[in-house]
Write a protein that holds these residues in place. Structure first.
Motif, short mmCIF file in Angstrom:
data_model
loop_
_atom_site.label_atom_id
_atom_site.label_comp_id
_atom_site.label_asym_id
_atom_site.label_seq_id
_atom_site.Cartn_x
_atom_site.Cartn_y
_atom_site.Cartn_z
N ALA A 189 0.84 -1.20 0.00
CA ALA A 189 0.00 0.00 0.00
C ALA A 189 0.87 1.25 0.00
O ALA A 189 0.57 2.24 -0.70
N GLY A 190 1.97 1.22 0.77
CA GLY A 190 2.85 2.37 0.84
C GLY A 190 3.42 2.75 -0.51
O GLY A 190 3.34 3.92 -0.93
N ALA A 233 2.35 1.69 -3.49
CA ALA A 233 1.29 1.91 -4.48
C ALA A 233 0.78 3.36 -4.39
O ALA A 233 0.64 4.05 -5.41
N ILE A 234 0.49 3.80 -3.18
CA ILE A 234 0.01 5.17 -2.98
C ILE A 234 1.09 6.17 -3.37
O ILE A 234 0.83 7.19 -4.01
N ALA A 235 2.34 5.87 -2.99
CA ALA A 235 3.44 6.76 -3.35
C ALA A 235 3.59 6.84 -4.86
O ALA A 235 3.85 7.92 -5.42
N VAL A 257 1.29 6.52 -7.20
CA VAL A 257 0.22 7.36 -7.77
C VAL A 257 0.50 8.84 -7.50
O VAL A 257 0.40 9.69 -8.41
N ILE A 258 0.87 9.15 -6.27
CA ILE A 258 1.10 10.56 -5.91
C ILE A 258 2.33 11.13 -6.62
O ILE A 258 2.29 12.25 -7.16
N SER A 260 4.78 10.24 0.84
CA SER A 260 3.66 9.43 0.34
C SER A 260 3.73 8.00 0.84
O SER A 260 2.70 7.39 1.15
N GLY A 304 0.92 6.24 2.99
CA GLY A 304 0.34 4.96 2.61
C GLY A 304 0.44 3.94 3.73
O GLY A 304 -0.49 3.17 3.97
N LEU A 348 -2.20 4.86 6.40
CA LEU A 348 -3.55 4.49 5.98
C LEU A 348 -3.76 2.98 6.04
O LEU A 348 -4.78 2.50 6.57
N ALA A 349 -2.79 2.22 5.53
CA ALA A 349 -2.91 0.76 5.54
C ALA A 349 -2.90 0.21 6.96
O ALA A 349 -3.60 -0.77 7.26
#
Length: 388
Positions: free
Chosen positions: A98-99, A101-103, A105-106, A303, A307, A310-311
């Motif tokens: 998640a870390g 993946a979110i990074a 995208v950002i 980011s 992530g 959030l996860a």
């Protein structure tokens, strides 16, 4: 002196000296100064000042071996962690993925907006962690004529640990304080130590001969290269899949190259390739790309931490436990082990408490580092470069 440098062994030894010095400095600073940072920056300075000739890597010829061994090394990566172990630590795997993946995208969104898409892709794969992701990205950039920005993935990999380790260390210290409070309250449940989940698979390996073991990994790499020629899928993804599958069915042993006594030589040869990505970099290119590199590092680090936060909330972990797991993308092993050791030693009040804190921190950190640096970074880099 110039004539001596024409000897491949002498040229190789001089470049190797940079790597060895970087390794020594990393050990002395407990991984706060990454080996790659010392080796790559040292190489640039020595070439720019004329101490090393610009073609020292060509004279060495050792980088040629490294190029051959990249697919072999990725097959080996696929044999590092059995799927059964990843299932046990599924929360750590989820947080780590998640870390990045979110990074991803950002970083792609922000860097594309400020600079351009090619610059964003150049940084995202290596930001996820790993020398192999750097090589995959650099190869593609050079192939499509974007060699001017090859410096971006190289310096992202060189500097990412400098940001990631102190941040992870800070979060882990705070979590260690929470662990101590639970110990005092009698509510802390120590981690149950499991038996070794990784089998050497001696009985199912292709043979006990180190030559045969090494040959089998070469075969996997060769098949991956062949499949990449026949399909649009990058050889790195095929190599990883072959390693994972080969371990699962018993064709490969756990840590296959180590069993063949070939891992260290393979990694040194690949580091020569990594250093070689900087061969044509000029001081002006570093200066021109510095804003992009700093943006990728700062936005990416923030980011990844977001992530992880959030996860952690989603899986029911305290964020101070989960965010360092996500941040292992920035430094991997042995940095993840070292920060666990340092936090437990510096925060515990006695040896028993130190062991409880260490055991609580270690497993998810190691799994997080493996998930990002070893596997996910290769996948991310392999997919994104196809979009250039």
């Amino acid at each position: 002196m110039e004539q001596l440098l024409n000897q491949p062994l002498i040229a190789t030894t001089l470049v190797f000296a940079l790597i060895a010095f970087g390794e020594w400095l990393s050990i002395k600073t407990r991984a706060r100064v990454p080996m790659l940072l010392t080796a790559m920056v040292g190489y640039l300075l020595l070439v720019w000042t004329g101490v090393f000739p610009e073609d020292i890597l060509d004279r060495s010829q050792f980088a040629g071996l490294g190029n051959i061994l990249i697919a072999v090394a990725i097959v080996h990566m696929g044999t590092l962690m059995p799927l059964s172990v990843l299932k046990v630590q599924y929360k750590a795997v989820f947080i780590a993925l998640a870390g990045i993946a979110i990074a991803g995208v950002i970083v792609i969104s922000v860097v594309t907006l400020i600079f351009d898409y090619q610059t964003a892709v150049a940084g995202v794969g290596p930001l996820s962690g790993g020398v192999v992701a750097l090589i995959i990205t650099s190869e593609k950039l050079t192939e499509i004529g974007l060699s001017a920005i090859v410096v971006i993935p190289a310096l992202v990999v060189a500097f990412q640990g400098v940001l990631g380790m102190p941040l992870a260390l800070n979060f882990m210290r705070r979590y260690a304080t929470i662990i101590k409070e639970k110990i005092d309250a009698g509510t802390f449940v120590p981690v149950k130590k499991e038996g070794d989940s990784v089998s050497d698979q001696e009985s199912s390996a292709v043979g006990k001969s180190q030559v045969i073991r090494l040959f089998s990994v070469f075969v996997g790499g060769a098949i991956a290269i062949s499949l990449s020629e026949l399909t649009p899928i990058h050889y790195s993804l095929w190599s990883l899949a072959i390693g994972i599958t080969g371990l699962k069915v018993g064709f490969y042993q756990h840590e296959s190259l180590r069993h063949a006594n070939s891992f260290t030589m393979t990694m040194i040869a690949i580091i020569f390739v990594v250093i070689g990505t900087m061969a044509d970099v000029t001081p002006m290119q570093v200066v021109e790309n510095l804003p992009a590199i700093l943006t990728i590092l700062l936005v990416g680090t923030a980011s990844i931490a977001f992530g992880g936060w959030l996860a952690s909330k989603l899986v029911g972990w305290h964020p101070f436990k989960g965010m360092p797991v996500a941040l292992t993308a920035l430094f991997g092993f042995p940095g993840d082990y070292i920060v666990c050791e340092e936090v437990s030693r510096s925060t515990a009040r006695n040896k028993e408490e130190e062991k409880m804190i260490f055991d609580e921190l270690l497993s998810p950190m190691l799994i997080g580092g493996f998930t990002t640096v070893t596997m996910a970074s290769v996948v991310i880099a392999g997919i994104l470069i196809q979009t250039l």
